[in-house]
Design a protein around this motif. Structure first.
Motif, PDB file in Angstrom:
ATOM      1  N   SER A   7      -5.679  -5.898  -0.314  1.00  0.00           N
ATOM      2  CA  SER A   7      -6.213  -5.764   1.048  1.00  0.00           C
ATOM      3  C   SER A   7      -5.607  -6.802   1.982  1.00  0.00           C
ATOM      4  O   SER A   7      -5.373  -6.535   3.162  1.00  0.00           O
ATOM      5  N   LEU A   8      -5.323  -8.006   1.456  1.00  0.00           N
ATOM      6  CA  LEU A   8      -4.719  -9.065   2.264  1.00  0.00           C
ATOM      7  C   LEU A   8      -3.220  -8.860   2.448  1.00  0.00           C
ATOM      8  O   LEU A   8      -2.686  -8.995   3.559  1.00  0.00           O
ATOM      9  N   VAL A   9      -2.545  -8.539   1.369  1.00  0.00           N
ATOM     10  CA  VAL A   9      -1.089  -8.425   1.403  1.00  0.00           C
ATOM     11  C   VAL A   9      -0.639  -7.168   2.135  1.00  0.00           C
ATOM     12  O   VAL A   9       0.462  -7.120   2.697  1.00  0.00           O
ATOM     13  N   ASN A  10      -1.479  -6.144   2.172  1.00  0.00           N
ATOM     14  CA  ASN A  10      -1.138  -4.896   2.849  1.00  0.00           C
ATOM     15  C   ASN A  10      -0.764  -5.124   4.310  1.00  0.00           C
ATOM     16  O   ASN A  10       0.018  -4.357   4.888  1.00  0.00           O
ATOM     17  N   ASN A  11      -1.314  -6.168   4.911  1.00  0.00           N
ATOM     18  CA  ASN A  11      -1.001  -6.470   6.306  1.00  0.00           C
ATOM     19  C   ASN A  11       0.377  -7.109   6.465  1.00  0.00           C
ATOM     20  O   ASN A  11       0.887  -7.214   7.574  1.00  0.00           O
ATOM     21  N   LEU A  12       0.986  -7.513   5.346  1.00  0.00           N
ATOM     22  CA  LEU A  12       2.260  -8.233   5.384  1.00  0.00           C
ATOM     23  C   LEU A  12       3.452  -7.381   4.959  1.00  0.00           C
ATOM     24  O   LEU A  12       4.594  -7.745   5.220  1.00  0.00           O
ATOM     25  N   THR A  13       3.190  -6.280   4.277  1.00  0.00           N
ATOM     26  CA  THR A  13       4.280  -5.421   3.831  1.00  0.00           C
ATOM     27  C   THR A  13       3.790  -3.992   3.628  1.00  0.00           C
ATOM     28  O   THR A  13       2.627  -3.771   3.268  1.00  0.00           O
ATOM     29  N   ASP A  14       4.682  -3.044   3.848  1.00  0.00           N
ATOM     30  CA  ASP A  14       4.370  -1.639   3.579  1.00  0.00           C
ATOM     31  C   ASP A  14       4.895  -1.204   2.220  1.00  0.00           C
ATOM     32  O   ASP A  14       4.768  -0.033   1.852  1.00  0.00           O
ATOM     33  N   ASN A  15       5.477  -2.123   1.488  1.00  0.00           N
ATOM     34  CA  ASN A  15       6.077  -1.796   0.189  1.00  0.00           C
ATOM     35  C   ASN A  15       5.379  -2.620  -0.881  1.00  0.00           C
ATOM     36  O   ASN A  15       5.840  -3.690  -1.272  1.00  0.00           O
ATOM     37  N   LEU A  16       4.249  -2.103  -1.346  1.00  0.00           N
ATOM     38  CA  LEU A  16       3.363  -2.871  -2.217  1.00  0.00           C
ATOM     39  C   LEU A  16       3.009  -2.082  -3.470  1.00  0.00           C
ATOM     40  O   LEU A  16       2.656  -0.906  -3.405  1.00  0.00           O
ATOM     41  N   THR A  17       3.100  -2.738  -4.614  1.00  0.00           N
ATOM     42  CA  THR A  17       2.792  -2.123  -5.906  1.00  0.00           C
ATOM     43  C   THR A  17       1.905  -3.063  -6.716  1.00  0.00           C
ATOM     44  O   THR A  17       2.172  -4.270  -6.777  1.00  0.00           O
ATOM     45  N   ILE A  18       0.884  -2.523  -7.349  1.00  0.00           N
ATOM     46  CA  ILE A  18       0.024  -3.307  -8.235  1.00  0.00           C
ATOM     47  C   ILE A  18       0.490  -3.113  -9.674  1.00  0.00           C
ATOM     48  O   ILE A  18       0.674  -1.982 -10.134  1.00  0.00           O
ATOM     49  N   LEU A  19       0.697  -4.226 -10.373  1.00  0.00           N
ATOM     50  CA  LEU A  19       1.101  -4.210 -11.787  1.00  0.00           C
ATOM     51  C   LEU A  19      -0.102  -4.652 -12.614  1.00  0.00           C
ATOM     52  O   LEU A  19      -0.408  -5.841 -12.698  1.00  0.00           O
ATOM     53  N   THR A  20      -0.795  -3.716 -13.209  1.00  0.00           N
ATOM     54  CA  THR A  20      -2.031  -4.048 -13.925  1.00  0.00           C
ATOM     55  C   THR A  20      -1.770  -4.520 -15.359  1.00  0.00           C
ATOM     56  O   THR A  20      -2.691  -5.031 -16.015  1.00  0.00           O
ATOM     57  N   THR A  21      -0.550  -4.332 -15.871  1.00  0.00           N
ATOM     58  CA  THR A  21      -0.152  -4.688 -17.248  1.00  0.00           C
ATOM     59  C   THR A  21      -1.150  -4.149 -18.284  1.00  0.00           C
ATOM     60  O   THR A  21      -1.467  -4.807 -19.261  1.00  0.00           O
ATOM     61  N   GLY A  22      -1.627  -2.972 -18.064  1.00  0.00           N
ATOM     62  CA  GLY A  22      -2.605  -2.316 -18.933  1.00  0.00           C
ATOM     63  C   GLY A  22      -3.371  -1.287 -18.112  1.00  0.00           C
ATOM     64  O   GLY A  22      -3.063  -1.060 -16.935  1.00  0.00           O
ATOM     65  N   LYS A  23      -4.359  -0.680 -18.702  1.00  0.00           N
ATOM     66  CA  LYS A  23      -5.115   0.362 -18.019  1.00  0.00           C
ATOM     67  C   LYS A  23      -5.748  -0.181 -16.744  1.00  0.00           C
ATOM     68  O   LYS A  23      -6.413  -1.217 -16.753  1.00  0.00           O
TER      69      LYS A  23
END
Length: 301
Positions: free
Chosen positions: A161-177
């Protein structure tokens, strides 16, 4: 070291500890700072979000702070490691790694925290450079870049939610389910934030600058920066050994005056707040120093 008995011992001589020492030195308090020269941000190239010091290397800030603090002649500094502490009738006794035993009426713990870094090849070399912990400290510098968030659940959602304001190219790496509610997943999808559940095998980088994440399925994904949030431990067990309580998150529990749950022990810096930044450490170190001076004044006046 001129003496082995002080009014105040400060364990940790980085930003919080030096800030507390300056406040006490300006009140002519006899202070000893014990520091082993290993701040947690020693790899970080630049400090940000600290007015008047924006963009300055943290090592330069600390060196200048130390130089200024030691101009106050009642403040001593030794490069050593505090390894144990005992409560005495008059205050506290601290034993260092080199075998020195020093005493003081009051104790300030400014030792920071130690991140439990995952055993992923290349991660440690990037930590504090392109693997970063805080959008307020580093986010502007990697704005509009291909950015990852290495976290899961509520922590990942909050960072997104915070980083979304800084970039439109965002991916979450959950390293698992992935561990998100249906509402969170819908929100992430609406902002076109991708989720990768595959575990990470290695980080490719050049001198700490991230290039690619190698996944366990042998695929790789290019990134310029990754935010990572991990568990931490206190750098020293001295506060707990003296009876100081910790919060549910593992910080030293302090009140609004930086006082711990044990009388005459104060804590400041990363070890006692969720706000990990140089500016915050300097601020609550200043407060801790003032409160210790007030404590001594009340006792002896």
């Amino acid at each position: 070291m001129r003496t082995k008995s002080f009014e105040v011992i400060i364990i940790g001589g980085s930003y919080a500890g030096l800030s507390a020492a300056m406040t006490l030195g300006r009140s002519l308090r006899n202070v000893l700072i014990i520091d082993n020269g290993q701040p947690c941000n020693r790899q970080t190239p630049h400090s940000h979000n600290f007015i008047t010091q924006d963009g300055v290397p943290p090592t330069e800030i600390a060196a200048k702070a130390k130089e200024q603090v030691l101009k106050y002649t009642t403040v001593d500094f030794i490069t050593d490691l505090a390894v144990s502490a005992e409560k005495t009738k008059k205050g506290f006794s601290i034993t260092t790694q080199s075998g020195d035993v020093v005493t003081a009426e009051k104790l300030i713990i400014a030792t920071g925290v130690k991140d439990i870094i995952p055993k992923i090849d290349g991660f440690e070399e990037c930590w504090g450079i392109s693997m970063i912990h805080c959008p307020y400290c580093h986010g502007y510098e990697v704005r509009n870049k291909k950015t990852g968030i290495m976290a899961n659940g509520e922590r990942a959602f909050h960072l997104a939610s915070l980083v979304n304001n800084l970039t439109d190219n965002l991916t979450i790496l959950t390293t698992g389910k992935a561990d998100f509610t249906s509402e969170q997943l819908a929100k992430l999808e609406s902002h076109q934030i991708a989720i990768i559940e595959t575990k990470i095998s290695a980080i490719e980088h050049q001198n700490g600058h991230l290039q690619k994440v190698i996944l366990s399925n042998e695929k790789n994904v290019a990134f310029n920066a990754i935010y990572a949030g991990f568990p931490f431990v206190q750098h020293t067990d001295i506060p707990v050994s003296l009876g100081c309580e910790l919060t549910e998150h593992g910080h030293i529990k302090v009140n609004e005056f930086q006082q711990t749950t044990i009388e005459s022990i104060y804590a400041c810096g990363d070890n006692s707040t969720m706000m990990r930044s140089v500016a915050t450490a300097v601020a609550n170190g200043n407060l801790a120093g003032a409160m210790v001076n007030a404590d001594l004044t009340k006792k002896h006046f």
